[in-house]
Every structure is written in structure tokens, then in C-alpha cells.
Design an enzyme around this catalytic site. Structure first.
Site, PDB file in Angstrom:
ATOM      1  NE  ARG A  26      44.236  46.933  11.249  1.00  0.00           N
ATOM      2  CZ  ARG A  26      44.939  46.029  10.557  1.00  0.00           C
ATOM      3  NH1 ARG A  26      45.215  44.857  11.104  1.00  0.00           N
ATOM      4  NH2 ARG A  26      45.371  46.291   9.344  1.00  0.00           N
ATOM      5  CB  CYS A 151      45.930  33.645  10.019  1.00  0.00           C
ATOM      6  SG  CYS A 151      47.176  33.321  11.282  1.00  0.00           S
TER       7      CYS A 151
END
Length: 207
Positions: A26, A151
């Protein structure tokens, strides 16, 4: 988190309510977002979007199918001073969105939920990763950046990278990996328990 306020739903939220394992990514996206148009797909509670806005993105679209997650995202936008950008939080299926829209963004983030929750799901998961990335890459402009993630523990990094490579070839785009996943330091990996090494993400320059 790095100066951004975030509401966390510990009871009904995904994982622990927020994906702390993507903190470094991020920040990386935030650092690249000044004066950029950003598309955040599978945006959940808006983490990537908030980083982009904080660092000067000119526009950020957040696409998420969960109404509950989008309600939290809207609150996150408000408490961080980005209330006027709530209109760009869209409750939609990402696959439908990328098929319909132009995708003339400077940065696109593809951070889907786990497509393979067990080993028998791997083949189907790779098909989904391929289709998601091929469709997106085909519409991306030269010079744009793609952050693409998985993921799914059962999809290893080699299989994921091979799938992205095939998607790039079939989309007739050259892909240059700028960065592989920067794991948050509090998500260390015990060398004897590789199950912790589940997260893959590539920041790719597209041309």
C-alpha cells in the site's frame, strides 16, 4: 497505518478485519500515485485507495462486490477527509467491470480473494487469474503500472508468474517486473513452516 485512519471490523470483516500483510505494498502504491488515475479492484475497505488519495492521485475508482465492505470504505473515506471521492466507490463484480470499461488508468491494482482454498482448486484458480489479468492487460495503456496479487497458498509464485506471463503474451503486452512482494516485517516466515509464505504480488510496468 502510516497516518491513515482505518475502521476495522473484527467480527464480520475478512481475515482479522484488515489485511496488514499488504502494508508495504500500500505504501509503495501511495508513493507512485501523485497526479495519477488509479483503479483499485477488489478494494475491500479501501486501503489502497486511501493511500493513493493521500499521496495526490487525481482520481481513484474502487471496485468491490461486497456492500458491507463498501460501507466501511465510505466511512474510511470520510474520516480521512476524502468524502467527495465516495462517489467513485462502486459495488460491482470486478470481472464485469473490466470487461465493460476502458481502463485508461495509470495504475491498476488487482488484489482478489483467494481463488484456491484447497489444492484441488488450483487449476480453476489459475484460469481465473489468467482471465482477470489478460482482460485487464489487453485494455491497459502503454506506460501504466499493474499491481497483481495472489493470496492463494496453493498457487505458488512460479505458477502465478507463469500465468501472468501467458496473460501478457495473449494480451500482446510487454511486461517488466519492477518489484515483487514486499512482505510486511511483522509477517515473517518461519523457514520450517512454508505455509506462512502464501502471498505473491508483482508490480509490473506495461508497454
Amino acid at each position: 497505518e502510516n497516518g491513515i485512519k482505518l475502521i476495522v471490523d473484527f467480527i464480520d470483516g475478512q481475515k482479522t478485519g484488515f489485511f496488514l500483510d499488504m502494508r508495504e505494498m500500500r505504501q509503495l502504491i501511495g508513493n507512485l500515485s501523485k497526479n495519477k488515475k488509479v483503479l483499485n479492484c477488489f478494494s475491500y475497505s479501501g486501503g489502497f485507495s486511501l493511500y493513493a488519495l493521500k499521496h495526490g492521485a487525481v482520481s481513484v475508482q474502487s471496485i468491490e462486490i461486497s456492500e458491507q465492505a463498501n460501507k466501511i470504505a465510505e466511512q474510511n473515506f470520510e474520516i480521512n477527509g476524502f468524502k467527495e471521492h465516495k462517489k467513485d466507490i462502486l459495488t460491482m463484480n470486478v470481472f464485469d467491470f473490466i470487461k465493460k470499461e476502458r481502463l485508461d488508468h495509470d495504475i491498476i491494482i488487482l488484489d482478489p480473494p483467494a481463488f484456491a482454498k484447497k489444492r484441488s482448486d488450483v487449476k480453476n484458480a489459475l484460469t481465473k487469474y489468467y482471465e482477470l489479468n489478460r482482460t485487464t492487460l489487453k485494455k491497459m495503456k502503454s506506460g501504466a503500472l499493474l499491481l497483481t496479487c495472489s493470496c492463494s497458498y496453493h498457487v505458488d509464485q512460479d505458477n502465478f508468474e507463469t500465468t501472468i506471463k501467458k496473460a501478457g503474451i495473449d494480451a500482446n503486452k510487454e511486461l517488466i517486473i519492477i518489484s515483487k512482494h514486499r512482505m510486511a516485517m511483522d509477517h515473517s516466515i518461519n523457514i520450517y513452516h512454508k505455509e506462512f509464505d502464501y502471498l505473491k504480488s508483482f508490480l509490473i510496468y506495461v508497454r
